[in-house]
Design a protein around this motif. Sequence first.
Motif, PDB file in Angstrom:
ATOM      1  N   THR A   6       7.639   4.621  -9.415  1.00  0.00           N
ATOM      2  CA  THR A   6       9.056   4.323  -9.328  1.00  0.00           C
ATOM      3  C   THR A   6       9.668   5.103  -8.171  1.00  0.00           C
ATOM      4  OG1 THR A   6       9.190   3.962 -11.695  1.00  0.00           O
ATOM      5  CG2 THR A   6      11.258   4.421 -10.557  1.00  0.00           C
ATOM      6  N   LEU A   7      10.399   4.407  -7.327  1.00  0.00           N
ATOM      7  CA  LEU A   7      11.126   5.080  -6.257  1.00  0.00           C
ATOM      8  C   LEU A   7      12.447   5.569  -6.834  1.00  0.00           C
ATOM      9  CD1 LEU A   7      10.537   2.540  -3.400  1.00  0.00           C
ATOM     10  CD2 LEU A   7       9.464   4.771  -3.656  1.00  0.00           C
TER      11      LEU A   7
ATOM     12  N   ASN B  59       1.931   7.105  -0.578  1.00  0.00           N
ATOM     13  CA  ASN B  59       3.124   7.048  -1.411  1.00  0.00           C
ATOM     14  C   ASN B  59       4.223   8.002  -0.961  1.00  0.00           C
ATOM     15  OD1 ASN B  59       4.530   8.102  -4.187  1.00  0.00           O
ATOM     16  ND2 ASN B  59       4.187   5.896  -4.136  1.00  0.00           N
ATOM     17  N   GLU B  60       3.893   9.251  -0.702  1.00  0.00           N
ATOM     18  CA  GLU B  60       4.927  10.233  -0.350  1.00  0.00           C
ATOM     19  C   GLU B  60       5.629   9.888   0.965  1.00  0.00           C
ATOM     20  OE1 GLU B  60       7.632  12.916  -1.132  1.00  0.00           O
ATOM     21  OE2 GLU B  60       6.082  12.296  -2.522  1.00  0.00           O
ATOM     22  N   PRO B  61       4.888   9.523   2.032  1.00  0.00           N
ATOM     23  CA  PRO B  61       5.609   9.112   3.257  1.00  0.00           C
ATOM     24  C   PRO B  61       6.508   7.901   3.021  1.00  0.00           C
ATOM     25  CG  PRO B  61       3.310   9.554   3.751  1.00  0.00           C
ATOM     26  CD  PRO B  61       3.439   9.592   2.248  1.00  0.00           C
ATOM     27  N   SER B  62       6.077   6.988   2.166  1.00  0.00           N
ATOM     28  CA  SER B  62       6.887   5.815   1.850  1.00  0.00           C
ATOM     29  C   SER B  62       8.164   6.222   1.124  1.00  0.00           C
ATOM     30  CB  SER B  62       6.084   4.842   0.983  1.00  0.00           C
ATOM     31  OG  SER B  62       6.875   3.749   0.598  1.00  0.00           O
TER      32      SER B  62
ATOM     33  N   ASP C 110       0.813  -1.213   0.000  1.00  0.00           N
ATOM     34  CA  ASP C 110       0.000   0.000   0.000  1.00  0.00           C
ATOM     35  C   ASP C 110       0.849   1.267   0.000  1.00  0.00           C
ATOM     36  OD1 ASP C 110      -2.172  -1.639   0.081  1.00  0.00           O
ATOM     37  OD2 ASP C 110      -2.773  -1.131   2.132  1.00  0.00           O
ATOM     38  N   GLY C 111       2.029   1.210   0.596  1.00  0.00           N
ATOM     39  CA  GLY C 111       2.885   2.390   0.713  1.00  0.00           C
ATOM     40  C   GLY C 111       3.431   2.880  -0.612  1.00  0.00           C
ATOM     41  N   VAL C 112       3.423   2.026  -1.618  1.00  0.00           N
ATOM     42  CA  VAL C 112       3.939   2.416  -2.922  1.00  0.00           C
ATOM     43  C   VAL C 112       2.806   2.653  -3.914  1.00  0.00           C
ATOM     44  CG1 VAL C 112       5.378   1.694  -4.865  1.00  0.00           C
ATOM     45  CG2 VAL C 112       6.111   1.204  -2.531  1.00  0.00           C
ATOM     46  N   TYR C 113       1.732   1.902  -3.794  1.00  0.00           N
ATOM     47  CA  TYR C 113       0.683   1.942  -4.794  1.00  0.00           C
ATOM     48  C   TYR C 113      -0.399   2.997  -4.580  1.00  0.00           C
ATOM     49  CZ  TYR C 113       2.328  -2.135  -7.261  1.00  0.00           C
ATOM     50  OH  TYR C 113       3.077  -2.988  -8.011  1.00  0.00           O
ATOM     51  N   PHE C 114      -0.638   3.405  -3.357  1.00  0.00           N
ATOM     52  CA  PHE C 114      -1.735   4.328  -3.107  1.00  0.00           C
ATOM     53  C   PHE C 114      -1.219   5.727  -2.821  1.00  0.00           C
ATOM     54  CE2 PHE C 114      -3.516   0.133  -2.320  1.00  0.00           C
ATOM     55  CZ  PHE C 114      -4.590   0.188  -3.187  1.00  0.00           C
TER      56      PHE C 114
END
Length: 135
Positions: free
Chosen positions: A126-127, A86-89, A78-82
């Motif tokens: 993409t990180l 996303n920003e905190p991740s 969820d930390g990357v996809y939503f």
Amino acid sequence: MKENKTILKVLFVGNSATFYNTLPETLGKLATTAGYAISVDSVTKGGYMIEQHAASEALYEKIATGGFDIVFLQENGDGVYFPEKNEPSREAHAKLDKAIRESGAETYLYMTCEGTMINARVEPKTLTRGGDDVS
């Protein structure tokens, strides 16, 4: 068996997807069976997002003093996809990546793919680290 005198030190940071599936132990057994010397450690907490790990001073101390070669960061999908997560991740990954690189280790990322993400039909983001793709 291969003769390898260098011990690869690996740290896994994640949640229950890492410890429940015994990923650190599995990697250790596979490497040892293949003749490689490896030391595997982990910092895991059920349900944790990467930003929760990034708030832990004990984790930074472990990274700084552990002599690790590789640190795997496992994010809850969820930390990357939503977007709302996303920003905190991304910020947490960047902060941990900086500490990992300063310790002399390399950062590797992996994540789970849960049914909610598949059903949402969203594209992964993409990180990046300083313009470099680190996903």
